[in-house]
Design an enzyme around this catalytic site. Structure first.
Site, short mmCIF file in Angstrom:
data_model
loop_
_atom_site.label_atom_id
_atom_site.label_comp_id
_atom_site.label_asym_id
_atom_site.label_seq_id
_atom_site.Cartn_x
_atom_site.Cartn_y
_atom_site.Cartn_z
N THR A 1 0.92 -1.21 0.04
CA THR A 1 -0.05 -0.08 0.06
C THR A 1 0.95 1.24 -0.11
O THR A 1 0.45 2.37 -0.06
CB THR A 1 -0.80 -0.03 1.34
OG1 THR A 1 0.03 -0.41 2.51
CG2 THR A 1 -1.85 -1.16 1.28
N HIS B 1 6.57 -0.49 6.74
CA HIS B 1 7.04 0.22 8.16
C HIS B 1 7.15 -0.69 9.22
O HIS B 1 7.11 -2.22 8.91
CB HIS B 1 5.85 1.11 8.24
CG HIS B 1 4.52 0.50 8.47
ND1 HIS B 1 4.01 -0.02 9.30
CD2 HIS B 1 3.36 0.63 7.50
CE1 HIS B 1 2.69 -0.52 9.26
NE2 HIS B 1 2.54 0.11 8.28
N HIS C 1 4.96 -4.11 9.75
CA HIS C 1 5.03 -4.96 8.93
C HIS C 1 5.96 -6.21 9.22
O HIS C 1 5.72 -7.31 8.73
CB HIS C 1 5.49 -4.68 7.45
CG HIS C 1 4.42 -3.93 6.60
ND1 HIS C 1 4.60 -2.39 6.35
CD2 HIS C 1 3.22 -4.05 6.03
CE1 HIS C 1 3.60 -2.07 5.54
NE2 HIS C 1 2.88 -3.09 5.55
N LYS D 1 -9.69 -2.89 9.82
CA LYS D 1 -9.91 -1.64 9.13
C LYS D 1 -11.30 -1.18 9.54
O LYS D 1 -12.26 -1.72 9.22
CB LYS D 1 -9.69 -1.47 7.78
CG LYS D 1 -8.20 -1.86 7.28
CD LYS D 1 -7.24 -0.72 7.85
CE LYS D 1 -5.96 -1.27 7.73
NZ LYS D 1 -4.93 -0.35 8.09
N ARG E 1 -10.22 1.18 2.40
CA ARG E 1 -8.83 2.02 1.79
C ARG E 1 -9.18 2.76 0.46
O ARG E 1 -10.09 2.41 -0.31
CB ARG E 1 -7.98 0.99 1.54
CG ARG E 1 -7.45 -0.02 2.69
CD ARG E 1 -6.52 -1.01 2.43
NE ARG E 1 -6.31 -2.00 3.24
CZ ARG E 1 -5.09 -2.18 4.04
NH1 ARG E 1 -4.26 -0.81 4.01
NH2 ARG E 1 -4.88 -2.82 4.97
N GLN F 1 -7.24 -13.97 -1.04
CA GLN F 1 -6.56 -14.35 -0.08
C GLN F 1 -6.50 -16.01 -0.05
O GLN F 1 -5.39 -16.49 0.04
CB GLN F 1 -6.48 -13.95 1.22
CG GLN F 1 -5.41 -14.39 2.09
CD GLN F 1 -5.22 -13.33 3.27
OE1 GLN F 1 -5.58 -12.38 3.30
NE2 GLN F 1 -4.90 -14.13 4.33
N ASP G 1 -5.46 -10.71 13.21
CA ASP G 1 -6.49 -10.19 12.67
C ASP G 1 -6.60 -11.00 11.28
O ASP G 1 -7.91 -10.89 10.52
CB ASP G 1 -6.42 -8.70 12.40
CG ASP G 1 -5.13 -8.37 11.36
OD1 ASP G 1 -4.22 -9.26 11.32
OD2 ASP G 1 -5.15 -7.19 10.94
N LYS H 1 -0.57 3.62 19.48
CA LYS H 1 -0.65 2.69 18.56
C LYS H 1 1.04 2.52 18.29
O LYS H 1 1.71 3.42 18.09
CB LYS H 1 -1.22 3.27 17.25
CG LYS H 1 -1.39 2.25 16.06
CD LYS H 1 -2.14 2.61 15.10
CE LYS H 1 -2.23 1.58 13.74
NZ LYS H 1 -3.07 1.98 12.75
N LYS I 1 4.04 4.43 15.52
CA LYS I 1 3.47 5.83 15.09
C LYS I 1 4.20 6.66 16.21
O LYS I 1 4.51 6.39 17.35
CB LYS I 1 1.99 5.98 15.39
CG LYS I 1 1.12 5.09 14.36
CD LYS I 1 1.08 5.70 12.99
CE LYS I 1 0.12 4.99 12.17
NZ LYS I 1 0.21 5.45 10.60
N THR I 2 4.67 7.88 15.65
CA THR I 2 5.01 9.09 16.37
C THR I 2 4.53 10.31 16.18
O THR I 2 3.55 10.34 15.06
CB THR I 2 6.65 8.95 16.20
OG1 THR I 2 6.94 9.58 14.85
CG2 THR I 2 7.51 7.97 16.24
#
Length: 432
Positions: free
Chosen positions: A47, A52, A55, A89, A93, A183, A204, A239, A242-243
């Site tokens: 995506t 990141h 993953h 989600k 998306r 999938q 998930d 989360k 994340k920053t």
């Protein structure tokens, strides 16, 4: 060590599928893994043009299986990425173009090479793109050969679908509703063509994984396995990954090596041992020793240093990691002894930077007072003089002698950098 023992020690098993009691001919997963090497896969949708940190747990799990002698496959979702997985989600998306998805797949290939070994001759990892096998399939063929094996009741019962259907304001489109079938077909294709017997993913993904297992059984008459890994959480409730500046990316152009290192070094004390287990390949004994050290003397931060150094080295290499460590030491008051040009390159991305010309530094040079104002460390020449006379100004790690001091080209580190500091932590760079 048995791969499951390693995963259990690290807290990396959320769940795995069992075997029907009536099937005495099928080995439970622990026994199957102990019997001989297994081929397994994990998928990810491209995506963005970089992975990141969110993953990498399942991809590192693939590497753990590989180090234990098994055969890993990483599947890039060139096809599924154009749909978007609704799992976890709350909203649909934004759809990417085929060109964007292909560019993203190409961009993450070298990042995967840092996580998996594609060159070993014994059990090399493989990277595949599911666009390769979905491309030739027509919509009617897919409905006939795959869709007929699933009931709408079965699909609606999946948590990822039910949660979205219960939200009347958002709902779920037919496009995302069909994602689990895509999938599932991935698993069927890999089982058929490569004898893949195990799919792993985040917790998930349980519904998607078990749906794939059903399709393998129905179309091939084979038993397949599934395993999920825990989703990463932070003890402070925020989360993971994340920053304030956004996601922590593996691409240094998106997240600098210094910021990447700092993300890990600043791990919450409550999470550091868990992350040592999740994100490093450190031996169990060493992790246990670091855990004891952390409990006995948390201020020493040995566990944080080991975590940050291990994962930064894995993703960015020894040299970049060492430069990030050195930059951290300098910005927290360390000396400039032996500083490398690459460390200064890192600092130039992390501290305020201003440019000066060789002409300004020629002849008698630029006054240190003017240098402080140019760098933004002092608001005026008068303030700059007071700062220098107060003994709180440093040029290239050396305390400034007086307000009349000059800065020349001879002062420049590696011919292009002048590092200024005011007080303990206020840094700026002048670059030629």
């Amino acid at each position: 060590m048995n791969i499951l023992d390693d995963l259990k020690f690290r807290g990396l098993i959320a769940d795995y599928t069992g075997v029907p009691e009536s099937r005495t001919d099928i080995l439970p997963l622990p026994e199957r893994l102990a019997a001989k090497p297994i081929t397994l896969y994990c998928g990810f949708d491209p995506t963005a043009d970089s992975l990141h940190v969110g993953h990498i747990v399942p991809l590192l799990a693939l590497r753990r299986f590989q180090k234990a002698g098994h055969h890993p496959i990483a599947v890039a979702g060139g096809a599924t990425g154009s749909i978007g997985d609704p799992s976890g989600k709350s909203a649909e998306r934004s759809l990417l173009t085929k060109e964007q998805i292909q560019a993203n797949v190409d961009a993450v290939r070298p990042q995967l090479a840092k996580l998996l070994d594609f060159d070993t001759k014994v059990n090399p990892a493989r990277l595949m793109d599911n666009a390769d096998w979905f491309g030739p399939i027509t919509y009617l063929d897919f409905l006939r050969d795959v869709g007929k094996h699933f009931t709408v009741n079965q699909m609606v019962a999946k948590e990822s679908v039910r949660a979205r259907m219960e939200d009347r304001d958002v709902g779920i489109s037919y496009t995302e509703f069909s994602y689990m079938l895509l999938q599932s077909y991935d698993y069927y294709h890999l089982a058929k063509e490569f004898n893949c017997e195990l799919q792993i993913g985040g917790s998930d993904q349980w519904g998607n994984i078990t749906t794939g297992i059903d399709l393998v059984r129905k179309k091939l008459g084979q038993h397949a396995y599934g395993m999920t890994l825990p989703l990463i959480t932070k003890s402070d409730g925020t989360k993971f990954g994340k920053t304030e500046g956004g996601a922590i990316w593996l691409d240094p152009k998106r997240t600098s090596v210094y910021k990447f290192y700092q993300f890990w070094i600043n791990t919450d004390d409550r999470d550091v041992v868990k992350y040592l287990k999740f994100f490093t390949f450190l031996p169990h004994g060493e992790i246990t020793d670091l855990e004891k050290s952390h409990v006995d003397n948390p201020g020493a931060r040995r566990a944080h240093q080991a975590l940050a150094q291990s994962i930064t080295t894995l993703i960015h290499g020894d040299v970049a990691c060492n430069d990030a460590i050195r930059a951290s030491e300098i910005l927290f008051g360390g000396t400039l002894d032996g500083i490398s040009e690459s460390t200064l390159d890192i600092l130039s991305e992390e501290v305020p930077t201003a440019q000066v010309t060789t002409e300004q530094l020629g002849g008698e040079g630029l006054s240190l007072v003017d240098a402080l104002v140019t760098a933004g460390l002092s608001q005026s020449k008068g303030q700059a003089r007071k700062d220098i006379e107060g003994g709180g100004v440093y040029l290239n790690g050396e305390r400034a002698a007086s307000a009349t001091q000059k800065v020349t080209t001879d002062s420049a580190l590696y011919g292009r950098y002048l590092l200024l500091r005011k007080g303990k932590r206020n840094y700026a760079l002048l670059t030629l």
